[in-house]
Design an enzyme around this catalytic site. Structure first.
Site, PDB file in Angstrom:
ATOM      1  N   LYS A 121       0.848  -1.206   0.000  1.00 46.78           N
ATOM      2  CA  LYS A 121       0.000   0.000   0.000  1.00 46.78           C
ATOM      3  C   LYS A 121       0.879   1.250   0.000  1.00 46.78           C
ATOM      4  O   LYS A 121       2.072   1.182   0.308  1.00 46.78           O
ATOM      5  CB  LYS A 121      -0.909  -0.026   1.227  1.00 46.78           C
ATOM      6  CG  LYS A 121      -0.165  -0.027   2.561  1.00 46.78           C
ATOM      7  CD  LYS A 121      -1.082  -0.392   3.735  1.00 46.78           C
ATOM      8  CE  LYS A 121      -0.303  -0.424   5.041  1.00 46.78           C
ATOM      9  NZ  LYS A 121      -1.123  -0.951   6.153  1.00 46.78           N
ATOM     10  N   ARG A 166     -10.552  -0.649  15.043  1.00 49.19           N
ATOM     11  CA  ARG A 166     -10.316   0.130  13.833  1.00 49.19           C
ATOM     12  C   ARG A 166     -11.197  -0.406  12.710  1.00 49.19           C
ATOM     13  O   ARG A 166     -12.146   0.245  12.304  1.00 49.19           O
ATOM     14  CB  ARG A 166      -8.828   0.084  13.456  1.00 49.19           C
ATOM     15  CG  ARG A 166      -8.467   0.998  12.308  1.00 49.19           C
ATOM     16  CD  ARG A 166      -6.975   1.014  11.999  1.00 49.19           C
ATOM     17  NE  ARG A 166      -6.511  -0.202  11.334  1.00 49.19           N
ATOM     18  CZ  ARG A 166      -5.308  -0.322  10.767  1.00 49.19           C
ATOM     19  NH1 ARG A 166      -4.441   0.696  10.811  1.00 49.19           N
ATOM     20  NH2 ARG A 166      -4.944  -1.438  10.187  1.00 49.19           N
ATOM     21  N   TYR A 223      13.964  30.659   8.185  1.00 53.22           N
ATOM     22  CA  TYR A 223      12.717  31.342   8.529  1.00 53.22           C
ATOM     23  C   TYR A 223      12.660  31.648  10.018  1.00 53.22           C
ATOM     24  O   TYR A 223      13.002  30.800  10.850  1.00 53.22           O
ATOM     25  CB  TYR A 223      11.513  30.478   8.158  1.00 53.22           C
ATOM     26  CG  TYR A 223      11.189  30.508   6.691  1.00 53.22           C
ATOM     27  CD1 TYR A 223      10.745  31.680   6.082  1.00 53.22           C
ATOM     28  CD2 TYR A 223      11.323  29.377   5.908  1.00 53.22           C
ATOM     29  CE1 TYR A 223      10.443  31.714   4.726  1.00 53.22           C
ATOM     30  CE2 TYR A 223      11.025  29.393   4.556  1.00 53.22           C
ATOM     31  CZ  TYR A 223      10.585  30.573   3.972  1.00 53.22           C
ATOM     32  OH  TYR A 223      10.293  30.604   2.640  1.00 53.22           O
ATOM     33  N   MET A 240      10.475  24.652   2.655  1.00 53.32           N
ATOM     34  CA  MET A 240       9.716  23.782   1.746  1.00 53.32           C
ATOM     35  C   MET A 240      10.632  22.938   0.869  1.00 53.32           C
ATOM     36  O   MET A 240      10.396  21.746   0.668  1.00 53.32           O
ATOM     37  CB  MET A 240       8.781  24.622   0.874  1.00 53.32           C
ATOM     38  CG  MET A 240       7.808  23.786   0.060  1.00 53.32           C
ATOM     39  SD  MET A 240       6.776  24.754  -1.042  1.00 53.32           S
ATOM     40  CE  MET A 240       5.781  25.688   0.102  1.00 53.32           C
TER      41      MET A 240
HETATM   42  C1  LIG Z   1      -0.255  -1.842   6.888  1.00 53.06           C
HETATM   43  C2  LIG Z   1      -0.772  -3.143   7.335  1.00 53.06           C
HETATM   44  C3  LIG Z   1       0.077  -4.262   7.430  1.00 53.06           C
HETATM   45  C4  LIG Z   1       1.579  -4.168   7.267  1.00 53.06           C
HETATM   46  O1  LIG Z   1       2.140  -3.628   8.449  1.00 53.06           O
HETATM   47  P1  LIG Z   1       3.726  -3.549   8.665  1.00 53.06           P
HETATM   48  O2  LIG Z   1       3.857  -3.150  10.089  1.00 53.06           O
HETATM   49  O3  LIG Z   1       4.215  -2.525   7.716  1.00 53.06           O
HETATM   50  O4  LIG Z   1       4.297  -4.877   8.383  1.00 53.06           O
HETATM   51  C5  LIG Z   1      -0.480  -5.488   7.716  1.00 53.06           C
HETATM   52  N1  LIG Z   1      -1.815  -5.619   7.933  1.00 53.06           N
HETATM   53  C6  LIG Z   1      -2.655  -4.563   7.888  1.00 53.06           C
HETATM   54  C7  LIG Z   1      -4.101  -4.769   8.158  1.00 53.06           C
HETATM   55  C8  LIG Z   1      -2.167  -3.295   7.620  1.00 53.06           C
HETATM   56  O5  LIG Z   1      -3.002  -2.249   7.601  1.00 53.06           O
END
Ligand SMILES: *Cc1c(COP(=O)(O)O)cnc(C)c1O
Length: 372
Positions: A46, A145, A267, A315
């Site tokens: 992802k 969640r 800045y 930036m």
């Molecule tokens: C992002 C995610 C993972 C991977 O987690 P890592 O800590 O990067 O290995 C696995 N399962 C779910 C549901 C996630 O959201």
């Protein structure tokens, strides 16, 4: 350098170059697959493979033997579908937005069903078209969640028609505290998953992310879902269990100068030179994902020499105190290391007051990506 594409030439002159060692990603994958067999090892890709570039990382993982790929959104899966052979299975962690079922089914993508509504909509699609549709069912074991509650799962298990046409590939859940091996929440979540599993006999389980893999064999279940550890991150505190590093971030000097005591830097003029100093302004800033919190706290490196960031992060630039280096050691075009052998992701994150995951996933689109 081998087998890379057009950005390679660009990397020679780019202001900042992110080098991704695809061989190291593959070795990390194979090391886990060997160590964890017979558990399946999927890959979480992802967020553009955590900022590394999914278009290159996912095919490399496929070549290393990975067949199961997780993304968060259907849109990510749709664009990845075309880049991977049909033998790759793509899973969407967030499941389906209402109305997205047909698109998902036609593309042969597997949703993670998180709510009774997502289950109903997927089963309805299966009934309407007469297909059998694969899915993963997520249950909430304590993170609050995503996933079905115990009551939702009871209702589903009590109604055999609810899942008609849906083939459950896995029942999964996600650990909230896997990076803390001593945290009692881990064992509680494993026990909760096993209680859920009793309602879905025969369906394989999946629980562990990167940290979960190292909690013990019981957490591995039928399939693990690492992301971070594949990309060189340390899944538990203290860098224990880290695999091979994958990344280097080198940024070029734009300008150097010598300043007198009292000179203000950046800045707000918050940093005031206490003595004569040599400064170098380098070409990456918060628009490239460097946290603003690195201002006055973080550092870059040339070899083993630490070059503190002085003043605020801009930036497009940061300014370094390079007084520790000989005069003229740096000039326009010289490179400094922000991530690499002298500074881990975890160190940079600690200086910024954030987590290494955030550093990774914010690696900016302006960095030239060089794949080796
Ligand atoms: C992002 C995610 C993972 C991977 O987690 P890592 O800590 O990067 O290995 C696995 N399962 C779910 C549901 C996630 O959201």
């Amino acid at each position: 350098m081998d087998g890379s594409f057009g950005a390679e030439a660009h990397a020679e002159t780019a202001a900042a170059v992110l080098t991704v060692d695809l061989g190291a990603v593959q070795r990390n994958y194979r090391a886990l697959a060997e160590r964890l067999a017979p558990a399946r090892v999927s890959a979480v890709v992802k967020a553009d493979a955590y900022g590394l570039g999914v278009a290159r990382v996912a095919p490399a993982l496929f070549d290393a033997g990975c067949r199961d790929f997780f993304v968060a959104h259907l849109e990510e899966a749709l664009s990845l579908r075309a880049r991977l052979p049909r033998a790759a299975r793509l899973f969407v962690l967030n499941g389906l937005q209402p109305g997205a079922e047909a698109t998902c089914a036609r593309a042969g993508i597997v949703p993670v069903l998180n709510t009774p509504g997502q289950v109903r909509a997927w089963a309805a699609r299966a009934r309407d078209t007469g297909e059998t549709l694969p899915a993963v069912l997520q249950v909430d074991t304590g993170m609050s969640r995503l996933g079905l509650s115990h009551a939702d799962a009871d209702a589903l298990a009590a109604d055999p028609s609810a899942l008609r046409g849906v083939r459950l590939l896995f029942v999964m859940s996600h650990l909230a505290s896997a990076d803390e091996p001593g945290n009692g929440q881990n064992g509680a979540q494993l026990a909760a998953l096993e209680a859920f599993a009793a309602r879905f006999p025969g369906v394989p389980l999946s629980l562990a992310n990167s940290g979960g893999i190292f909690l013990g064999a019981g957490y591995r279940a039928a399939m693990v879902r690492p992301g971070f550890v594949l990309y060189g991150g340390a899944p538990t505190a203290g860098a224990a269990n880290a695999l091979e590093p994958v990344l280097r971030l080198d940024v070029r000097v734009i300008q150097t100068r010598e300043v007198a005591p009292g000179a203000r830097v950046g800045y707000g003029g918050r940093f005031v030179a206490p003595a004569p100093m040599r400064l170098a302004t380098v070409a990456a800033g918060y628009a490239d994902g460097l946290p603003y919190g690195l201002g006055g706290r973080g550092a870059a490196y040339v070899g083993a020499t630490r070059l503190p960031i002085v003043g605020r992060v801009s930036m497009d630039t940061i300014t370094l105190d390079v007084s520790a280096l000989p005069a003229h050691a740096l000039d326009a075009g010289s490179r400094v290391e922000l991530i690499g052998p002298h500074q881990t992701l975890e160190q940079l994150a600690a200086d910024a007051g954030t987590i290494a995951y955030e550093i990774l996933t914010r690696l900016g689109p302006r960095y030239a990506r060089r794949y080796v």
